[in-house]
Scaffold this active site. Structure first.
Site, PDB file in Angstrom:
ATOM      1  N   GLN A 110      -4.749  -1.729   9.460  1.00 22.29           N
ATOM      2  CA  GLN A 110      -4.549  -3.065   8.882  1.00 22.29           C
ATOM      3  C   GLN A 110      -5.096  -4.130   9.835  1.00 22.29           C
ATOM      4  O   GLN A 110      -4.726  -4.166  11.010  1.00 22.29           O
ATOM      5  CB  GLN A 110      -3.048  -3.275   8.610  1.00 22.29           C
ATOM      6  CG  GLN A 110      -2.734  -4.555   7.874  1.00 22.29           C
ATOM      7  CD  GLN A 110      -3.314  -4.578   6.455  1.00 22.29           C
ATOM      8  OE1 GLN A 110      -3.173  -3.633   5.693  1.00 22.29           O
ATOM      9  NE2 GLN A 110      -3.980  -5.671   6.111  1.00 22.29           N
TER      10      GLN A 110
ATOM     11  N   LYS B 129       0.837  -1.207   0.000  1.00 21.09           N
ATOM     12  CA  LYS B 129       0.000   0.000   0.000  1.00 21.09           C
ATOM     13  C   LYS B 129       0.869   1.252   0.000  1.00 21.09           C
ATOM     14  O   LYS B 129       0.599   2.221  -0.718  1.00 21.09           O
ATOM     15  CB  LYS B 129      -0.949  -0.031   1.212  1.00 21.09           C
ATOM     16  CG  LYS B 129      -2.037  -1.089   1.056  1.00 21.09           C
ATOM     17  CD  LYS B 129      -2.781  -1.433   2.330  1.00 21.09           C
ATOM     18  CE  LYS B 129      -3.687  -2.646   2.080  1.00 21.09           C
ATOM     19  NZ  LYS B 129      -4.374  -3.138   3.263  1.00 21.09           N
TER      20      LYS B 129
ATOM     21  N   ASP C  43     -11.459   2.140   3.548  1.00 21.83           N
ATOM     22  CA  ASP C  43     -11.729   0.707   3.418  1.00 21.83           C
ATOM     23  C   ASP C  43     -13.235   0.448   3.285  1.00 21.83           C
ATOM     24  O   ASP C  43     -13.651  -0.653   2.944  1.00 21.83           O
ATOM     25  CB  ASP C  43     -11.240  -0.043   4.674  1.00 21.83           C
ATOM     26  CG  ASP C  43      -9.870  -0.681   4.470  1.00 21.83           C
ATOM     27  OD1 ASP C  43      -9.536  -0.998   3.318  1.00 21.83           O
ATOM     28  OD2 ASP C  43      -9.152  -0.860   5.476  1.00 21.83           O
TER      29      ASP C  43
END
Ligand code: NAP
Length: 287
Positions: free
Chosen positions: A96, A52, A119
């Site tokens: 994460q 990322k 997300d």
């Protein structure tokens, strides 16, 4: 032999586009910014976070990494999120997953400002996806839709079978397929006759986490087969949820693992971050 849906190539095309958008936003004084938080030493999480960060650098997105020790308390993590929610340089916040057991994932997701939830895991964003009125699409399902579009398949009226009902893949995937006017069946561990159900599908999306569970005998001739699974085998190689060779013999199009859905997930995360910056720019009256 099936058409291979090359996620790496499509992701690159999307990232090139985002790069151009990022240059334009930066010229207007709004460089998109992503904060990535990782807690503990999960090696798979470390690989994802590095990918990322690399994608951000490639596109020109400003990124900050917060690598926190395993014993970070939930309170400390929530305080950091609160600080990032207020930081105008940051347009997207990504925590994460998975988090260490002593931290409540739900509390953490709920703490992220819905406007920075790139997300799309926050209940507000999940609800917006449900009613088809959203700013951010969940990255993996959105990446799958892009791959299907690229295959030239029109989803309208198609029988789609999603295997897996997780909040991050299976459920939102089903909703996005429904928004495309597909007829959707969701399978899970209690589904009685998985093979028979999958055999009906024009489009199969496997998001299970069981290496090569779906084999060619379960695939209808001419189906599109999308493999979301990423399973680390004992010899450390990566395998999908689909047995590629046998399914490719029957399918019209199929995604490989690696190089299919994985790169698309990252490209969609970048897309959400640039979109968030663009929305912030509009609100600030710059655009
Ligand atoms: P998850 O939360 O573990 O969910 C797995 C789902 O599969 C559950 O709904 C489970 O059913 C169902 N399932 C398990 N065994 C089954 C079986 N034998 N038959 C039918 N259904 C079964 O996993 P996830 O987070 O959705 O991830 C799924 C896979 O995608 C994993 O391999 C993960 O690494 C991968 N992934 C890839 C990306 C990417 O970017 N490529 C992104 C996210 C995830 P129940 O609900 O009944 O337990």
């Amino acid at each position: 032999m099936a058409i291979i849906l090359d996620g790496k190539k499509l992701a690159q095309k999307i990232k090139d586009n985002l790069k151009a958008q990022t240059i334009r936003l930066t010229e207007k004084g709004k460089t998109p910014g992503l904060a990535v938080i990782i807690v503990g030493n999960n090696s798979a999480s470390r690989i994802y976070v590095n990918s990322k960060k690399r994608a951000c650098a490639e596109i020109g997105i400003y990124s900050e990494e917060y690598a926190l020790p395993e014993d970070t308390s939930e309170k400390e993590l929530l305080e950091l999120i609160e600080k990032l929610n207020k930081n105008s340089d940051i347009d997207g916040i990504l925590v994460q997953l998975p988090l260490p057991g002593h931290i409540d994932e739900k509390a953490v997701i709920n703490a992220i400002s819905p406007g920075k939830d790139v997300d799309a895991f926050h209940p507000v964003n999940v609800g917006k996806i449900m009613i088809g009125d959203y700013d951010f699409l969940p990255c993996t399902p959105a990446g799958v839709i892009e791959l299907i579009n690229e295959s030239g398949i029109d989803l309208e009226g198609k029988e789609c079978v999603v295997i897996g009902r997780s909040n991050i893949v299976g459920k939102p995937m089903s909703m996005l397929l429904l928004h495309k006017n597909a007829t959707v069946t969701i399978c899970h561990s209690k589904t009685v006759n998985l093979a028979e159900t999958v055999r009906r599908a024009d489009v199969v999306v496997a998001a299970v986490g069981r290496a090569q569970l779906i084999n060619g005998d379960m695939i209808k001739e001419g189906a599109v087969v999308i493999d979301v699974g990423m399973n680390r085998l004992e010899d450390n190689t990566l395998a999908g949820d689909v047995h590629f060779e046998s399914c490719a013999k029957k399918a019209y199009a199929i995604t490989p693992v690696p190089g299919g859905v994985g790169p698309m997930t990252i490209a969609m995360l970048m897309k959400n971050t640039v979109k968030s910056a663009s929305l912030a720019c509009s609100r600030g009256g710059v655009e």
